[in-house]
Design a protein around this motif. Sequence first.
Motif, PDB file in Angstrom:
ATOM      1  N   LYS A 131       0.741  -1.199   0.061  1.00 26.38           N
ATOM      2  CA  LYS A 131       0.083   0.043  -0.179  1.00 26.38           C
ATOM      3  C   LYS A 131       0.847   1.220  -0.131  1.00 26.38           C
ATOM      4  N   PRO A 132       0.670   2.183  -0.802  1.00 24.56           N
ATOM      5  CA  PRO A 132       1.178   3.546  -0.999  1.00 24.56           C
ATOM      6  C   PRO A 132       0.614   4.507   0.294  1.00 24.56           C
ATOM      7  N   ALA A 133       1.193   5.603   0.542  1.00 25.17           N
ATOM      8  CA  ALA A 133       0.622   6.529   1.312  1.00 25.17           C
ATOM      9  C   ALA A 133      -0.259   7.338   0.482  1.00 25.17           C
ATOM     10  N   GLY A 134      -1.343   7.817   1.291  1.00 29.89           N
ATOM     11  CA  GLY A 134      -2.221   8.844   0.742  1.00 29.89           C
ATOM     12  C   GLY A 134      -3.547   7.971   0.346  1.00 29.89           C
ATOM     13  N   ILE A 135      -3.954   6.919   0.737  1.00 32.86           N
ATOM     14  CA  ILE A 135      -5.124   6.081   0.278  1.00 32.86           C
ATOM     15  C   ILE A 135      -5.495   5.052   1.644  1.00 32.86           C
ATOM     16  N   THR A 136      -6.859   4.979   1.668  1.00 36.77           N
ATOM     17  CA  THR A 136      -7.297   4.334   3.020  1.00 36.77           C
ATOM     18  C   THR A 136      -7.148   2.672   2.459  1.00 36.77           C
ATOM     19  N   SER A 137      -7.122   1.990   3.567  1.00 32.96           N
ATOM     20  CA  SER A 137      -7.097   0.533   3.144  1.00 32.96           C
ATOM     21  C   SER A 137      -8.437   0.078   2.614  1.00 32.96           C
ATOM     22  N   THR A 138      -9.636   0.559   3.031  1.00 33.74           N
ATOM     23  CA  THR A 138     -10.839   0.243   2.339  1.00 33.74           C
ATOM     24  C   THR A 138     -10.769   0.488   0.929  1.00 33.74           C
ATOM     25  N   SER A 139     -10.174   1.660   0.615  1.00 37.70           N
ATOM     26  CA  SER A 139     -10.039   2.166  -0.786  1.00 37.70           C
ATOM     27  C   SER A 139      -9.149   1.214  -1.574  1.00 37.70           C
ATOM     28  N   VAL A 140      -8.123   0.601  -1.035  1.00 40.10           N
ATOM     29  CA  VAL A 140      -7.242  -0.353  -1.577  1.00 40.10           C
ATOM     30  C   VAL A 140      -8.082  -1.728  -2.043  1.00 40.10           C
ATOM     31  N   VAL A 141      -8.702  -2.201  -0.927  1.00 40.96           N
ATOM     32  CA  VAL A 141      -9.466  -3.306  -1.112  1.00 40.96           C
ATOM     33  C   VAL A 141     -10.826  -3.314  -2.317  1.00 40.96           C
ATOM     34  N   ASN A 142     -11.339  -1.908  -2.305  1.00 38.74           N
ATOM     35  CA  ASN A 142     -12.063  -1.843  -3.408  1.00 38.74           C
ATOM     36  C   ASN A 142     -11.391  -1.687  -4.866  1.00 38.74           C
ATOM     37  N   LYS A 143     -10.376  -1.019  -4.888  1.00 42.38           N
ATOM     38  CA  LYS A 143      -9.598  -1.376  -6.079  1.00 42.38           C
ATOM     39  C   LYS A 143      -9.143  -2.755  -6.451  1.00 42.38           C
ATOM     40  N   VAL A 144      -8.826  -3.351  -5.601  1.00 39.83           N
ATOM     41  CA  VAL A 144      -8.510  -4.924  -5.727  1.00 39.83           C
ATOM     42  C   VAL A 144      -9.582  -5.670  -6.300  1.00 39.83           C
ATOM     43  N   ARG A 145     -10.771  -5.583  -5.588  1.00 40.11           N
ATOM     44  CA  ARG A 145     -12.028  -6.212  -6.213  1.00 40.11           C
ATOM     45  C   ARG A 145     -12.387  -5.739  -7.678  1.00 40.11           C
ATOM     46  N   TRP A 146     -12.298  -4.294  -7.790  1.00 42.07           N
ATOM     47  CA  TRP A 146     -12.679  -3.820  -9.306  1.00 42.07           C
ATOM     48  C   TRP A 146     -11.646  -4.492 -10.026  1.00 42.07           C
ATOM     49  N   ALA A 147     -10.358  -4.338  -9.864  1.00 39.57           N
ATOM     50  CA  ALA A 147      -9.377  -4.839 -10.848  1.00 39.57           C
ATOM     51  C   ALA A 147      -9.504  -6.192 -11.093  1.00 39.57           C
ATOM     52  N   LEU A 148      -9.647  -7.027 -10.286  1.00 38.66           N
ATOM     53  CA  LEU A 148      -9.726  -8.497 -10.467  1.00 38.66           C
ATOM     54  C   LEU A 148     -11.140  -8.986 -10.713  1.00 38.66           C
ATOM     55  N   ASP A 149     -12.013  -8.193 -10.762  1.00 40.61           N
ATOM     56  CA  ASP A 149     -13.544  -8.386 -10.893  1.00 40.61           C
ATOM     57  C   ASP A 149     -14.082  -9.694  -9.919  1.00 40.61           C
ATOM     58  N   ALA A 150     -13.477  -9.615  -8.799  1.00 39.51           N
ATOM     59  CA  ALA A 150     -13.783 -10.470  -7.668  1.00 39.51           C
ATOM     60  C   ALA A 150     -15.260 -10.240  -6.957  1.00 39.51           C
ATOM     61  N   LYS A 151     -15.902 -11.180  -6.490  1.00 41.94           N
ATOM     62  CA  LYS A 151     -17.250 -11.196  -5.982  1.00 41.94           C
ATOM     63  C   LYS A 151     -16.950 -10.433  -4.672  1.00 41.94           C
ATOM     64  N   LYS A 152     -16.112 -10.917  -3.978  1.00 43.81           N
ATOM     65  CA  LYS A 152     -15.819 -10.585  -2.527  1.00 43.81           C
ATOM     66  C   LYS A 152     -14.604 -10.298  -2.161  1.00 43.81           C
ATOM     67  N   ALA A 153     -14.213  -9.301  -1.246  1.00 46.41           N
ATOM     68  CA  ALA A 153     -12.997  -8.970  -0.717  1.00 46.41           C
ATOM     69  C   ALA A 153     -13.020  -8.418   0.472  1.00 46.41           C
ATOM     70  N   GLY A 154     -11.696  -8.557   1.286  1.00 51.12           N
ATOM     71  CA  GLY A 154     -11.622  -7.877   2.538  1.00 51.12           C
ATOM     72  C   GLY A 154     -10.468  -7.608   2.944  1.00 51.12           C
ATOM     73  N   HIS A 155      -9.827  -7.141   4.046  1.00 51.13           N
ATOM     74  CA  HIS A 155      -8.476  -6.955   4.094  1.00 51.13           C
ATOM     75  C   HIS A 155      -8.224  -7.527   5.738  1.00 51.13           C
ATOM     76  N   ALA A 156      -6.851  -7.632   6.105  1.00 54.89           N
ATOM     77  CA  ALA A 156      -6.653  -7.986   7.475  1.00 54.89           C
ATOM     78  C   ALA A 156      -5.638  -7.033   7.959  1.00 54.89           C
TER      79      ALA A 156
END
Length: 301
Positions: free
Chosen positions: A18-43
């Motif tokens: 993760k780079p600086a300047g972005i929330t963890s939730t935003s990263v999860v949303n970006k991963v879900r969008w990029a992979l076209d995944a049904k479900k995603a979350g973070h630890a």
Amino acid sequence: MARKRKGRDLHGWLVVDKPAGITSTSVVNKVRWALDAKKAGHAGTLDPEATGVLAVALGEATKTVPYITDALKAYTFTVRLGQKTNTDDAEGEVIASSDTRPTDDEIKAALGQFVGDIMQIPPAFSAVKIDGERAYKRARDGEDFEIAARPLWVEELLLIDRPDPDHVTLEMTCGKGGYVRAIARDLGEALGCHGHVRDLRRIWSGPFDAADGIGLDQLNEHAKTTNLDHLIRPLEDGLDDLPRVHCPEASIVKLRNGNAALVMGDVDYGEDCWADHNGQAIAVGTFKSGELHPTRVFVRD
């Protein structure tokens, strides 16, 4: 009838640096969008300005998130000595200052009180809930409130660099629920000079290492393709800290239906473990008298 969620049935972990300047939730949303995944979350949430390991769980791997959240994690961070801020990091307002600058030996001596089982008061600007409301919301409104101290296990806290009198770089390995900003704040008070976090990086979390993480540029470059699928790590990596038992073929259906079933392995009575069949996790649960009593089951059909 609930609408079926669109996307691909992906199950496993994608490690993001993760780079600086972005929330963890935003990263999860970006991963879900990029992979076209049904479900995603973070630890394990990282502050917006923090960098490093953010392990994103996909599909059934989201059921293993608590085990990564509970695992040990390591951080490197730089403390700005001589200044206290209202947020305990560089984003906040300086509310106290000091010309005192401790020596390296004084810093090393002070670190010992933050190792082992300690009690830590989270920062006022944190997601801790106070009477059902996030502390940071109360802090932004200028409210006067107290946050109760919480237990934290700190495995190690080391001085690794002193670039100049105003800054010290530390490395900490700790358990669940630790606030690095609170360590910097309390260390500054213990040294009589104040302090806050200038920068923070999570270098590993459980089995996941920042060196193996994908950057957002690479994620964007290959979004909506299958080019990143080979980087998805097995769901089972999220169970790395739990002992494993073998699930015979005859027990699979029982476990997946949430019922206790026979398993084989050298596990103590009452111990949490996970059952595998041909290398694939079937369920997590408690071992009792030769049976696994499942608390989480994994279905990837």
